[in-house]
Motif scaffolding. Structure first.
Motif, PDB file in Angstrom:
ATOM      1  N   GLN A   1     -13.769   6.387   0.170  1.00 16.61           N
ATOM      2  CA  GLN A   1     -14.257   6.154  -1.185  1.00 16.61           C
ATOM      3  C   GLN A   1     -13.411   6.917  -2.199  1.00 16.61           C
ATOM      4  OE1 GLN A   1     -16.792   3.977  -1.777  1.00 16.61           O
ATOM      5  NE2 GLN A   1     -16.424   4.201  -3.977  1.00 16.61           N
TER       6      GLN A   1
ATOM      7  N   LEU B   1     -13.710  -2.904  -1.262  1.00 14.50           N
ATOM      8  CA  LEU B   1     -14.649  -1.979  -1.891  1.00 14.50           C
ATOM      9  C   LEU B   1     -14.937  -2.328  -3.349  1.00 14.50           C
ATOM     10  CD1 LEU B   1     -13.721  -0.396   0.681  1.00 14.50           C
ATOM     11  CD2 LEU B   1     -14.117   1.688  -0.624  1.00 14.50           C
TER      12      LEU B   1
ATOM     13  N   ASP C   1      -6.570  -2.807   1.779  1.00 13.83           N
ATOM     14  CA  ASP C   1      -6.269  -3.028   0.364  1.00 13.83           C
ATOM     15  C   ASP C   1      -4.954  -3.792   0.204  1.00 13.83           C
ATOM     16  OD1 ASP C   1      -8.547  -1.646  -0.205  1.00 13.83           O
ATOM     17  OD2 ASP C   1      -7.580   0.024  -1.226  1.00 13.83           O
TER      18      ASP C   1
ATOM     19  N   ILE D   1     -10.287   0.696   3.180  1.00 11.79           N
ATOM     20  CA  ILE D   1      -9.184   0.759   2.223  1.00 11.79           C
ATOM     21  C   ILE D   1      -7.831   0.509   2.894  1.00 11.79           C
ATOM     22  CG2 ILE D   1     -10.368   2.204   0.551  1.00 11.79           C
ATOM     23  CD1 ILE D   1      -7.786   3.889   2.635  1.00 11.79           C
TER      24      ILE D   1
ATOM     25  N   ARG E   1       0.841  -1.206   0.000  1.00 10.73           N
ATOM     26  CA  ARG E   1       0.000   0.000   0.000  1.00 10.73           C
ATOM     27  C   ARG E   1       0.874   1.253   0.000  1.00 10.73           C
ATOM     28  NH1 ARG E   1      -3.016  -3.100   3.583  1.00 10.73           N
ATOM     29  NH2 ARG E   1      -2.123  -2.063   5.403  1.00 10.73           N
TER      30      ARG E   1
ATOM     31  N   SER F   1      -9.348  -5.021  -3.232  1.00  4.01           N
ATOM     32  CA  SER F   1      -9.962  -4.154  -2.230  1.00  4.01           C
ATOM     33  C   SER F   1     -11.348  -4.678  -1.902  1.00  4.01           C
ATOM     34  CB  SER F   1     -10.064  -2.713  -2.742  1.00  4.01           C
ATOM     35  OG  SER F   1     -10.747  -1.887  -1.811  1.00  4.01           O
TER      36      SER F   1
ATOM     37  N   PHE G   1     -10.109   5.080  -2.579  1.00  3.44           N
ATOM     38  CA  PHE G   1     -10.341   3.855  -3.350  1.00  3.44           C
ATOM     39  C   PHE G   1     -10.444   4.153  -4.844  1.00  3.44           C
ATOM     40  CE2 PHE G   1     -13.825   1.377  -5.358  1.00  3.44           C
ATOM     41  CZ  PHE G   1     -13.129   0.177  -5.544  1.00  3.44           C
TER      42      PHE G   1
ATOM     43  N   PHE H   1     -18.773   0.676   0.740  1.00  2.68           N
ATOM     44  CA  PHE H   1     -18.012   0.840   1.977  1.00  2.68           C
ATOM     45  C   PHE H   1     -18.938   0.988   3.193  1.00  2.68           C
ATOM     46  CE2 PHE H   1     -14.188   3.362   3.933  1.00  2.68           C
ATOM     47  CZ  PHE H   1     -14.046   2.373   4.889  1.00  2.68           C
TER      48      PHE H   1
ATOM     49  N   ARG I   1      -7.017   4.946  -6.216  1.00  2.00           N
ATOM     50  CA  ARG I   1      -6.181   3.747  -6.318  1.00  2.00           C
ATOM     51  C   ARG I   1      -6.627   2.890  -7.494  1.00  2.00           C
ATOM     52  NH1 ARG I   1      -5.631   1.759   0.052  1.00  2.00           N
ATOM     53  NH2 ARG I   1      -4.068   3.306   0.668  1.00  2.00           N
ATOM     54  N   LYS I   2      -7.924   2.732  -7.652  1.00  2.00           N
ATOM     55  CA  LYS I   2      -8.447   1.908  -8.744  1.00  2.00           C
ATOM     56  C   LYS I   2      -8.084   2.508 -10.101  1.00  2.00           C
ATOM     57  CE  LYS I   2     -12.909   1.790  -9.477  1.00  2.00           C
ATOM     58  NZ  LYS I   2     -14.371   1.486  -9.429  1.00  2.00           N
TER      59      LYS I   2
END
Length: 375
Positions: free
Chosen positions: A191, A230, A259, A256, A133, A228, A194, A235, A197-198
């Motif tokens: 959120q 999520l 993750d 997260i 991470r 994740s 996330f 979440f 990151r996505k």
């Protein structure tokens, strides 16, 4: 972007050193423990406001002294910026750009992007998910100055929620309304993290695959996958469903902060089934992908720092790596190695300016050799 000159005073094992660099390759050679890596770490400090190896600022001060100071001239788009960092024992770290203090160090992150490859990077493969991470967060933070703020706020909310869980469990009285406040805060900022990151991973995986295929001649299949909670559920719903478990364990078990990046080779976990050579190639491909991603996002070439990697790679991988970095895709490079002869032999046929410095017990008098395309 490149670093024109660097001065370090009382930094680690250096009393005082001043160096002038070439925009091409700058190599530091000498015995182990002489202080080669400390020069790279000084550059990392000026770029990202911290040591690559040790998070405790006061431990960067040379033993027997009361302060350290780093200063360098960074050149970007023909503009010369003077960066300076200093720390006195038991005082707050000061960071300046062109003699003006930063109000927030976070505002400096990403202005002068940098990628460092060291033997310590093996922890990304061998240690827990936190290291992976950190890798993601380091890359995104250098391209999105809001991301670091969000991450800091999320961790504060997480700490507060965990504290409330512990206090309520110990008291045997539960306040769903109070917990709901922290849930809303975690969901809101979590959120956003996330989604970033996505989005990052959707771009990064393709870049990584290209680098790995080049380094290994595409002889094996590897996978880099972002996982994740999520990705499966909302979440807010996750927090609601996990409340009994959270209270029993007195900590937040979904979010997260759980993750993960999974690394696999031929469908098997890289950590268990990858050879040392395969793991090294995977790590170098990760870091070179980081470099390419930053270059694409920032619109200019970051610094590339290669610490003691010649000792850790076989000749085939060294040639592949050097062929890659000698292309025009890379800018200024800093390298450390124990052998001056090996550095000379490696770069003799590469059309890049090379300046070699010899490091002896915390002293660097001057560049001992310089050659390259302008020779």
């Amino acid at each position: 972007m490149w670093v024109k000159e660097l001065t370090a005073i009382n930094f680690k094992n250096y009393a005082e050193v001043s160096l002038a660099f070439t925009p091409g390759v700058n190599a530091f050679t000498g015995d182990n423990g002489a202080g080669k890596t400390n020069i790279l770490d000084a550059l990392h400090y000026l770029s990202l406001c911290k040591s690559y190896f040790n998070p405790i600022d006061s431990q960067q001060i040379k033993q027997g002294t009361d302060f350290f100071m780093l200063q360098a001239v960074f050149v970007k788009d023909e503009q010369h910026d003077l960066l300076a960092c200093s720390l006195k024992r038991n005082q707050k770290k000061q960071f300046r750009r062109n003699k003006k203090d930063y109000q927030r160090l976070a505002d400096h992150i990403g202005v002068y992007p940098l990628v460092m490859i060291t033997p310590n990077d093996s922890v990304i493969v061998t240690d827990g998910s936190e290291e992976r991470r950190k890798f993601i967060d380091n890359v995104i933070s250098q391209t999105d100055n809001r991301y670091l703020d969000d991450l800091i706020f999320y961790n504060k909310c997480l700490l507060s929620r965990n504290m409330v869980l512990k206090q309520q469990t110990e008291a045997g009285r539960y306040d769903d309304e109070l917990l709901g406040v922290y849930n809303e805060q975690l969901v809101s900022v979590g959120q956003q993290i996330f989604e970033k990151r996505k989005s990052f991973m959707s771009k990064f995986v393709k870049i990584f695959n290209n680098h790995y295929r080049f380094l290994t001649d595409d002889v094996e299949k590897v996978e880099l996958v972002y996982e994740s909670q999520l990705l499966q559920k909302d979440f807010k719903l996750l927090l609601q469903e996990s409340i009994k478990r959270d209270r029993a364990l007195e900590r937040t078990t979904t979010g997260i902060h759980k993750d993960e990046l999974t690394f696999s080779i031929s469908g098997m976990p890289l950590k268990k089934f990858g050879s040392q050579g395969q793991q090294k190639s995977f790590l170098i491909a990760l870091k070179l992908a980081q470099y390419s991603f930053l270059c694409e996002e920032k619109g200019f070439k970051p610094l590339l720092l290669l610490d003691d990697i010649f000792d850790k790679l076989d000749e085939k991988r060294i040639k592949k790596l050097m062929k890659m970095v000698s292309d025009d895709d890379f800018g200024q490079i800093f390298i450390t190695d124990t052998s001056t002869e090996r550095v000379e032999n490696t770069f003799r046929d590469i059309a890049m300016d090379v300046r070699i410095f010899e490091v002896v017990s915390g002293t660097i008098d001057a560049a001992i050799k310089e050659y390259g395309q302008n020779e």
